[in-house]
Structure formats: structure tokens, C-alpha cells
Design a protein around this motif. Structure first.
Motif, short mmCIF file in Angstrom:
data_model
loop_
_atom_site.label_atom_id
_atom_site.label_comp_id
_atom_site.label_asym_id
_atom_site.label_seq_id
_atom_site.Cartn_x
_atom_site.Cartn_y
_atom_site.Cartn_z
N SER A 1 0.69 -1.25 -0.05
CA SER A 1 -0.01 0.00 -0.17
C SER A 1 0.86 1.31 -0.15
CB SER A 1 -0.91 0.15 1.10
OG SER A 1 -0.25 0.03 2.44
N SER A 2 1.94 1.30 0.80
CA SER A 2 2.95 2.27 0.82
C SER A 2 3.37 2.56 -0.54
CB SER A 2 3.82 2.05 1.93
OG SER A 2 5.15 2.22 1.71
N ARG A 3 3.94 1.46 -1.08
CA ARG A 3 4.68 1.75 -2.46
C ARG A 3 3.91 2.24 -3.44
NH1 ARG A 3 6.39 -4.13 -3.65
NH2 ARG A 3 6.58 -4.55 -1.32
N LYS A 4 2.55 1.89 -3.60
CA LYS A 4 1.52 2.19 -4.65
C LYS A 4 1.34 3.77 -4.13
CE LYS A 4 -2.97 1.16 -5.32
NZ LYS A 4 -3.97 0.12 -4.91
N GLU A 5 1.26 3.98 -2.83
CA GLU A 5 1.08 5.50 -2.52
C GLU A 5 2.26 6.37 -3.01
OE1 GLU A 5 0.29 6.27 1.63
OE2 GLU A 5 -1.52 7.21 1.37
N ALA A 6 3.47 5.88 -2.58
CA ALA A 6 4.69 6.62 -3.00
C ALA A 6 4.58 6.91 -4.50
CB ALA A 6 6.00 5.54 -2.56
N ARG A 7 4.05 5.87 -5.56
CA ARG A 7 4.18 6.15 -6.80
C ARG A 7 3.03 7.50 -7.00
NH1 ARG A 7 4.67 0.87 -7.98
NH2 ARG A 7 2.28 0.56 -8.16
N ALA A 8 2.05 7.31 -6.40
CA ALA A 8 1.02 8.39 -6.49
C ALA A 8 1.42 9.78 -6.00
CB ALA A 8 -0.41 7.74 -5.70
N LEU A 9 2.40 9.79 -4.82
CA LEU A 9 2.78 10.86 -4.43
C LEU A 9 3.87 11.62 -5.50
CD1 LEU A 9 3.81 11.01 -0.81
CD2 LEU A 9 5.42 11.74 -2.69
N MET A 10 4.61 10.76 -6.12
CA MET A 10 5.58 11.10 -6.87
C MET A 10 4.89 11.59 -8.25
SD MET A 10 9.10 10.12 -7.37
CE MET A 10 9.38 8.43 -7.30
N GLU A 11 3.92 11.09 -9.01
CA GLU A 11 3.08 11.60 -9.70
C GLU A 11 2.51 12.76 -9.36
OE1 GLU A 11 -0.25 9.11 -11.50
OE2 GLU A 11 1.63 7.73 -11.71
N LYS A 12 1.81 12.99 -8.38
CA LYS A 12 1.14 14.23 -7.91
C LYS A 12 2.43 15.40 -7.80
CE LYS A 12 -0.93 16.28 -3.78
NZ LYS A 12 -1.13 16.02 -2.49
N SER A 13 3.29 14.99 -7.32
CA SER A 13 4.50 16.16 -7.13
C SER A 13 5.15 16.61 -8.42
CB SER A 13 5.65 15.55 -6.28
OG SER A 13 5.27 15.18 -5.31
N ARG A 14 5.08 15.65 -9.31
CA ARG A 14 5.51 16.08 -10.79
C ARG A 14 4.31 16.74 -11.59
NH1 ARG A 14 10.18 14.07 -12.43
NH2 ARG A 14 10.97 12.25 -11.53
N GLU A 15 3.06 16.43 -11.25
CA GLU A 15 1.99 17.27 -11.84
C GLU A 15 2.12 18.65 -11.11
OE1 GLU A 15 -1.66 15.46 -11.03
OE2 GLU A 15 -1.08 14.03 -12.52
N LEU A 16 2.50 19.08 -9.89
CA LEU A 16 2.45 20.31 -9.22
C LEU A 16 3.77 21.04 -9.77
CD1 LEU A 16 1.39 19.56 -5.65
CD2 LEU A 16 0.40 20.94 -7.35
N LEU A 17 4.80 20.34 -9.82
CA LEU A 17 6.02 21.13 -10.74
C LEU A 17 5.61 21.44 -12.05
CD1 LEU A 17 9.02 18.97 -9.45
CD2 LEU A 17 8.42 21.17 -8.59
N ALA A 18 4.99 20.96 -12.91
CA ALA A 18 4.48 21.08 -14.10
C ALA A 18 3.86 22.37 -14.04
CB ALA A 18 3.75 20.20 -14.86
#
Ligand SMILES: Nc1ncnc2c1ncn2[C@@H]1O[C@H](COP(=O)(O)OP(=O)(O)O)[C@@H](O)[C@H]1O
Ligand SMILES: [Mg+2]
Length: 261
Positions: free
Chosen positions: A123-140
């Protein structure tokens, strides 16, 4: 100022020993607005931010957010309740990457406890991926997508300010406080910042309170303005009224300038 207030302060006061840095600050900030807090250096603007965000315990008065009294609530809880801020003196993890700095903000909304992350549970690995994606979106969103792997401390000043805003947005705020967002920006960056602040308000359904010295920014994007001088609110109103207010002119330029105006 007819819309319902998302945040109100009542008689908010901060004393440091014999100095009253902010005296009975009263504000009702309409949901969805962009409003400003201005005043000469040392007027008490950042102190107001510190009281609203829990960094300082007010000597007197209250802060209500979404109808709840949050006075004296510690900063991490204020943040969790939906209030995010940036700092006058940029506070990034200079040795961390741009991406890591945004991910720190995302943790506020993470369901998984740190122990699960340490154990590497699915669950944490999946969350980590989602978190990374969200962070990249915000950087964009803040136009730093191409610099995700750079060291935050190596970015030019204007970019660091935008990164701080991305980190604040990562906490999913309803209310965003920006402390001198245009400081250190060149005229082009400042111009872009104004459009950007309006953009993020719409995109993230925000209410924004900003402190800013650049009058073009303040007058250009704020719908309502409060003016502090020596901790006292000397004026409040729409940009046109503030610009024409003799007390405001006096506070900024000195009595002489008003006399000759
Ligand atoms: N932690 C503190 N301890 C003592 N004095 C402080 C502290 N923080 C702010 N002040 C004082 O309060 C006044 C208002 O400061 P500040 O809110 O930073 O002003 P502004 O952001 O409007 O420039 C200043 O006189 C400042 O020196
Ligand atoms: Mg300040």
C-alpha cells in the motif's frame, strides 16, 4: 465583501515584551478572493501570518477558519486543516532535489504511516508512486517540470519562490498565504507571477492572502487590501480606495509627500 468569509481574525494582537507588533487586527476574508496585506517594513505583516498559521501564539484575539476557532493551534495541525504558506525568507531543503521538496508537502495528505513506508508494504509503495506523480504534476503547474532532479538550492531566486508555492499546494490547502512572493523576482517573473496567482486560485479553488511590497502586484491582483503601520490597521478597502487614502500615502512616503500632493 459579500461572500461568506473562509477566515476571520478578531482583535488579533501580538506583543513582544514592550512592543506591540500587531494590534487588534480584524479581517474577514471572503472565500475565493485574492486579498492583500501591505505596510512599511516592520509593520507587523509577517507577524499576522505567523499568528494565523500557528507559528506564534497570539497575545490576544482569535482566528476562525471555516467556522472553527483555530487560535493557538500548532503549525502542522493548521496546515492539516487546509492552510498553507510560503516564507518571506525562502525555506526550502536546499540540498534536496526540486521534486523531493514538493514531496515533503504531499506527506501532509498521506494516509500511510511512516512505519509502513519503512517496511515497504504494498500500500505504501503504491502511495509512493501516486505521491511522485502528484508532485510532478505540481511542478509542471509552476513551470519547474524540467528541473525536477536539480538541487533546490541551485535554482534562481524566482524559481525557488515558485517551488515554495508548489510545496504549499502539495498540502492541498483551501487557504494560501504568500509572504512577499515577488521579492527577488525580475519584472518579467513578477508579471508572470500575477497571472500565475490568479491561475492557481481558479485551478485549486483557493482563497489567497498575500503580503507584497510591489504595488503593481498588490493593486493588480488584490480585491481587498488591509494596511498596517506599526501594528495598527490604518486602512482597508478596495485597491482604488487604498491608493487614494492619505493615511496610506503618509505611511509610505512621509507626511511631507502628502502635504505637497
Ligand atoms: N519573534 C519576534 N521577537 C521579537 N520581535 C519580533 C519578532 N517577530 C517580529 N518582531 C518585531 O515585530 C515587528 C513586526 O515585524 P514583522 O511582522 O516581521 O514586520 P513586517 O513583516 O511587516 O515587515 C518588528 O518590529 C519586528 O522586529
Ligand atoms: Mg515581513
Amino acid at each position: 465583501m459579500e461572500a461568506e468569509a473562509i477566515l476571520t481574525t478578531r482583535n488579533l494582537t501580538m506583543r513582544f515584551g514592550g512592543l506591540t507588533a500587531v494590534s487588534a487586527f480584524n479581517a474577514a476574508i471572503p472565500r475565493g478572493s485574492i486579498v492583500g496585506l501591505i505596510g512599511p517594513n516592520g509593520a507587523g505583516k509577517t507577524t499576522c501570518f505567523n499568528m494565523i498559521t500557528g507559528f506564534y501564539q497570539p497575545s490576544e484575539g482569535q482566528v476562525h477558519f471555516k467556522g472553527r476557532d483555530i487560535t493557538g493551534t500548532p503549525p502542522h495541525k493548521v496546515c492539516h486543516s487546509g492552510i498553507a504558506r510560503t516564507f518571506q525568507n525562502i525555506r526550502l531543503f536546499g540540498n534536496g532535489t526540486v521534486l523531493e521538496n514538493v514531496m515533503v508537502g504531499c506527506h501532509v495528505r498521506q494516509a500511510t504511516g511512516w512505519w509502513q513506508a519503512v517496511l515497504g508494504l504494498p500500500s505504501s509503495r503504491k502511495e509512493a508512486r501516486a505521491l511522485m506523480e502528484k508532485s510532478r504534476e505540481l511542478l509542471a503547474v509552476v513551470d519547474l517540470g524540467d528541473l525536477a532532479d536539480e538541487k533546490a538550492g541551485a535554482l534562481p531566486y524566482g524559481a525557488q519562490r515558485r517551488l515554495e508555492i508548489a510545496r504549499a499546494l502539495a498540502t492541498e490547502p483551501a487557504f494560501l498565504l504568500l509572504d512577499e512572493p515577488a521579492a527577488g523576482m525580475n519584472p518579467n517573473e513578477t508579471q508572470e507571477l500575477m497571472g500565475f496567482v490568479r491561475d492557481i486560485r481558479r485551478r485549486f479553488d483557493l482563497t489567497i492572502l498575500l503580503i507584497e511590497h510591489d504595488m503593481k502586484v498588490v493593486m493588480g491582483i488584490c480585491e481587498h487590501i488591509w494596511v498596517l503601520d506599526y501594528g495598527v490597521t490604518i486602512a482597508e478597502g478596495c485597491p482604488e480606495a487604498i491608493r487614494a487614502n492619505p493615511k496610506v500615502i503618509e505611511a509610505y512616503l512621509g507626511e511631507e509627500a502628502v502635504g505637497h500632493a
